[in-house]
Design a protein around this motif. Structure first.
Motif, PDB file in Angstrom:
ATOM      1  N   ARG A  52       2.650  10.861  -4.122  1.00 53.30           N
ATOM      2  CA  ARG A  52       2.446  12.207  -3.571  1.00 53.30           C
ATOM      3  C   ARG A  52       0.965  12.460  -3.326  1.00 53.30           C
ATOM      4  NH1 ARG A  52       6.191  15.929  -3.204  1.00 53.30           N
ATOM      5  NH2 ARG A  52       4.718  17.641  -3.488  1.00 53.30           N
ATOM      6  N   GLY A  53       0.670  13.096  -2.196  1.00 57.04           N
ATOM      7  CA  GLY A  53      -0.709  13.414  -1.854  1.00 57.04           C
ATOM      8  C   GLY A  53      -1.468  12.292  -1.186  1.00 57.04           C
ATOM      9  N   GLU A  54      -0.871  11.106  -1.099  1.00 62.00           N
ATOM     10  CA  GLU A  54      -1.547   9.954  -0.479  1.00 62.00           C
ATOM     11  C   GLU A  54      -1.210   9.865   1.006  1.00 62.00           C
ATOM     12  OE1 GLU A  54      -2.242   6.503  -3.826  1.00 62.00           O
ATOM     13  OE2 GLU A  54      -0.415   6.417  -2.627  1.00 62.00           O
ATOM     14  N   THR A  55      -2.123   9.267   1.757  1.00 60.94           N
ATOM     15  CA  THR A  55      -1.885   8.989   3.174  1.00 60.94           C
ATOM     16  C   THR A  55      -2.073   7.505   3.423  1.00 60.94           C
ATOM     17  OG1 THR A  55      -2.631  11.174   3.887  1.00 60.94           O
ATOM     18  CG2 THR A  55      -2.634   9.436   5.541  1.00 60.94           C
ATOM     19  N   LEU A  56      -1.044   6.882   3.978  1.00 62.15           N
ATOM     20  CA  LEU A  56      -1.100   5.473   4.355  1.00 62.15           C
ATOM     21  C   LEU A  56      -1.195   5.379   5.867  1.00 62.15           C
ATOM     22  CD1 LEU A  56      -0.702   2.364   3.851  1.00 62.15           C
ATOM     23  CD2 LEU A  56       1.751   2.793   4.125  1.00 62.15           C
ATOM     24  N   ALA A 239      -9.328   7.184  10.553  1.00 64.82           N
ATOM     25  CA  ALA A 239     -10.631   6.990   9.907  1.00 64.82           C
ATOM     26  C   ALA A 239     -10.904   8.010   8.815  1.00 64.82           C
ATOM     27  CB  ALA A 239     -11.744   7.035  10.957  1.00 64.82           C
ATOM     28  N   ASP A 240     -10.657   9.279   9.087  1.00 69.71           N
ATOM     29  CA  ASP A 240     -10.975  10.337   8.129  1.00 69.71           C
ATOM     30  C   ASP A 240      -9.738  10.894   7.439  1.00 69.71           C
ATOM     31  OD1 ASP A 240     -13.724  10.248   8.781  1.00 69.71           O
ATOM     32  OD2 ASP A 240     -13.337  11.473  10.558  1.00 69.71           O
ATOM     33  N   MET A 241      -8.601  10.215   7.607  1.00 68.74           N
ATOM     34  CA  MET A 241      -7.351  10.764   7.084  1.00 68.74           C
ATOM     35  C   MET A 241      -6.686   9.882   6.033  1.00 68.74           C
ATOM     36  SD  MET A 241      -4.089  12.023   9.323  1.00 68.74           S
ATOM     37  CE  MET A 241      -2.712  12.878   8.542  1.00 68.74           C
ATOM     38  N   ALA A 242      -6.733   8.572   6.234  1.00 71.12           N
ATOM     39  CA  ALA A 242      -5.975   7.661   5.374  1.00 71.12           C
ATOM     40  C   ALA A 242      -6.709   7.346   4.074  1.00 71.12           C
ATOM     41  CB  ALA A 242      -5.672   6.368   6.124  1.00 71.12           C
ATOM     42  N   ASP A 243      -5.943   7.233   2.995  1.00 70.86           N
ATOM     43  CA  ASP A 243      -6.472   6.745   1.719  1.00 70.86           C
ATOM     44  C   ASP A 243      -6.450   5.221   1.698  1.00 70.86           C
ATOM     45  OD1 ASP A 243      -6.753   9.360   0.352  1.00 70.86           O
ATOM     46  OD2 ASP A 243      -4.578   9.421   0.607  1.00 70.86           O
ATOM     47  N   LYS A 244      -5.402   4.649   2.275  1.00 67.95           N
ATOM     48  CA  LYS A 244      -5.288   3.200   2.374  1.00 67.95           C
ATOM     49  C   LYS A 244      -4.682   2.851   3.724  1.00 67.95           C
ATOM     50  CE  LYS A 244      -1.280   3.713  -0.705  1.00 67.95           C
ATOM     51  NZ  LYS A 244      -0.740   3.376  -2.046  1.00 67.95           N
ATOM     52  N   ILE A 245      -4.950   1.630   4.167  1.00 67.60           N
ATOM     53  CA  ILE A 245      -4.546   1.215   5.510  1.00 67.60           C
ATOM     54  C   ILE A 245      -3.885  -0.157   5.451  1.00 67.60           C
ATOM     55  CG2 ILE A 245      -5.370   0.608   7.826  1.00 67.60           C
ATOM     56  CD1 ILE A 245      -7.660   2.595   7.421  1.00 67.60           C
ATOM     57  N   ALA A 259      -9.208   2.725   2.776  1.00 62.31           N
ATOM     58  CA  ALA A 259      -9.829   2.997   4.071  1.00 62.31           C
ATOM     59  C   ALA A 259     -11.247   2.438   4.119  1.00 62.31           C
ATOM     60  CB  ALA A 259      -9.840   4.502   4.340  1.00 62.31           C
ATOM     61  N   ASP A 260     -11.995   2.581   3.020  1.00 67.18           N
ATOM     62  CA  ASP A 260     -13.352   2.044   2.978  1.00 67.18           C
ATOM     63  C   ASP A 260     -13.360   0.530   3.137  1.00 67.18           C
ATOM     64  OD1 ASP A 260     -14.524   4.494   2.733  1.00 67.18           O
ATOM     65  OD2 ASP A 260     -14.849   4.373   0.567  1.00 67.18           O
ATOM     66  N   GLU A 261     -12.413  -0.142   2.486  1.00 65.36           N
ATOM     67  CA  GLU A 261     -12.363  -1.607   2.571  1.00 65.36           C
ATOM     68  C   GLU A 261     -12.017  -2.082   3.974  1.00 65.36           C
ATOM     69  OE1 GLU A 261     -11.064  -2.516  -2.080  1.00 65.36           O
ATOM     70  OE2 GLU A 261      -9.530  -2.154  -0.550  1.00 65.36           O
TER      71      GLU A 261
END
Length: 373
Positions: A52-56, A239-245, A259-261
């Motif tokens: 919950r609260g995460e964006t993939l 770019a400014d929305m996802a926690d992980k990609i 997202a940073d990685e």
């Protein structure tokens, strides 16, 4: 008449997540299509967890398996020709793949909702916006027509549609593309789902409206604390929305990380190609736009080795003959490339733009301290 599922047992959204489980778990999912031309491996080994609260963010070219993955999760793939060849999808610890159609109808819209790519083809042209917005509320929440219409007005106002009392009585063709997409988001959020799946919701919209839609989804997530799966072919959108990609190619994930990685320390040449396809926005340091050469492979007849090797400018003999193993750092960042663990190779060839130089050094430093598994 629409079916009423309110009296059915066990509404999963109100059940606690079992210990050791995540809100959503996709485990080595494989969805193949059996056709006259052969077996199409549309989704081949996709895995991820979502809380919950995460964006993939799920990124890749057309035909990479992004949409088929979430359509499988939603139970919207026609079988046959589709067939689940392996894996599982767990929502709050329960397998979605073994549920009956009636059970899945309770899940869709109420627990897991989806915003489709083309809002005009998703909205019924002969029904008013208010009727379509209220349908899910009447089915899942037992609202009367009057209650559903009142809530539809609130939802339109929530997503920024002007004059919602008037607009709720209008038809889809009377709305602009951006407004129709807002209606689809309002419809998806009507029952306050745990998970919102957005399948390229900004593709047909201009840049200004794209930014508004993304900002709206972020605001709704902050309010409802729902998880989001954002599907796109454009890295810039997440770019400014996802926690992980998760980066997908030819039906399979080729790289996964925060997202940073993915933005500042990518390890797969395909991800590098996606980065090179993003225009440089700085004035003092311009570089040519470098597209990925060639076309994605046929999913019926994939290359023997790495599926990206025919298009990869760094491919060597081992890439064309042997499938790469998964290289993973201590942070969970992984890539399927023979040279992903070669720091010299990665540092020498990874694209670094003027926007990312400092951040790239910091992320690579953190990964190098942890080493690889």
């Amino acid at each position: 008449m629409a079916k009423d599922y309110r009296n059915d047992p066990e509404d999963l959204k109100n059940q606690p997540i079992p210990e050791g489980h995540h809100l959503l778990e996709v485990k080595d999912l494989k969805m193949y299509f059996h056709t006259h031309d052969g077996v199409v491996r549309a989704v081949d080994g996709v895995s991820y967890n979502l809380d919950r609260g995460e964006t993939l963010g799920v990124v890749g070219e057309s035909g990479s398996g992004k949409s088929v993955t979430v359509m499988t999760i939603m139970g919207l793939i026609e079988m046959p020709p589709g067939k689940i060849e392996g894996g599982d999808v767990l929502y709050r610890g329960k397998s979605l793949l073994t549920m009956s159609e009636r059970e899945m109808c309770k899940i869709r819209g109420n627990d897991i909702a989806m915003v489709f790519q083309d809002p005009m083809s998703s909205l019924n042209p002969v029904y008013t916006i208010g009727r379509q917005l209220g349908e899910g509320l009447r089915i899942h929440r037992g609202y009367t027509k009057k209650q559903a219409l009142a809530r539809a007005v609130e939802l339109l106002d929530l997503v920024g549609i002007p004059n919602p009392e008037k607009r709720v009585k209008m038809y889809p063709h009377e709305f602009s593309g951006g407004m129709r997409q807002r209606v689809m988001i309002a419809m998806a959020l009507a029952c306050e789902p745990d998970i919102l799946i957005a399948d390229e919701p900004t593709t047909a919209l201009d840049v200004t409206i794209q930014a508004q839609i993304i900002e709206l989804m972020k605001e709704m997530q902050e309010k409802n604390h729902n998880a989001i799966i954002m599907i796109t072919h454009d890295l810039g959108v997440v770019a400014d929305m996802a926690d992980k990609i998760m980066v997908m190619y030819a039906g399979s994930p080729v790289e996964f990380g925060t997202a940073d990685e993915i933005f500042y320390a990518p390890r797969h040449p395909y991800t590098w190609g996606l980065h090179n396809s993003i225009p440089e926005t700085t004035i003092d340091e311009k570089r040519p736009l470098t597209p990925i050469q060639g076309n994605p492979p046929s999913l019926v007849n994939l290359p023997k080795g790495c599926s990206f090797s025919p298009r990869c400018p760094f491919a060597q003999d081992v890439c064309r003959t042997t499938k790469p193993k998964r290289y993973e750092t201590s942070t969970g960042h992984y890539a399927f490339c023979h040279f992903a663990g070669d720091d010299d190779f990665v540092n020498r060839n990874m694209p670094v733009t003027s926007r990312t130089k400092a951040a790239a050094r910091q992320v690579r430093s953190q990964e190098s301290k942890g080493g690889a598994e």
